[in-house]
Design a protein around this motif. Sequence first.
Motif: not given
Length: 208
Positions: A29-35, A82-85
């Motif tokens: 499983t590849l963990s992704l950022l919140p986006d 990007f950090e805000s998102d």
Amino acid sequence: MIDETVLLESQTLRTSVLDRIEVLDRVKTLSLLPDGLHVTTAMVATYFGVTVEAVRQLTRRHREELAANGIAVLRGSDLRQFESDNVSLSLGSYPQARRGLTVYSRRAVLNIAMLLRDSEVARQVRAYLLDAEQAVRTRLDGPALDDRIDQRITHILGKTVVPMFNALIETSGEHQRELVAMRDGVGRIEQRLRTHHARLRRLETRRG
């Protein structure tokens, strides 16, 4: 079976299988950022079980190829947005603001899997890719092209050309000898093609 070394060394082959990003989650499983679209260098390193520095070195060596497949360095307003998102990346938890952040798409991560030699996870990803590619080639290829051409020519000679000569010979008196010679020549060509086809079949059977 395609050898793994070819995948490691051929950018053309890597490009041909880059759409198979689903292979990543089949291995691990590849963990992704919140986006839901990107990962950081540290997340890539965690996925492949290697150091962050190993990923950075690989990225530097193959910057152009990876950039074409979804790696980007965010700075300034792009980084702040990007950090805000992605709240988990907020600079508020850092004592000092970052100057840039490298992010990777899933396609870029798959690209890295085809370049990273010293990772068991990367090897498993490559194995899945090669198995899938081999299955597709087997379905598409069927009989070899030369084999299909030989069979088609033999069919045309045996079912069309030779009967046509026979009909002409029966109705022709003046050129009968020439027509018989031409028919015999076509017959010899047909027989050679049949012999060639049978020889190929025997070789393929031995190889199998």
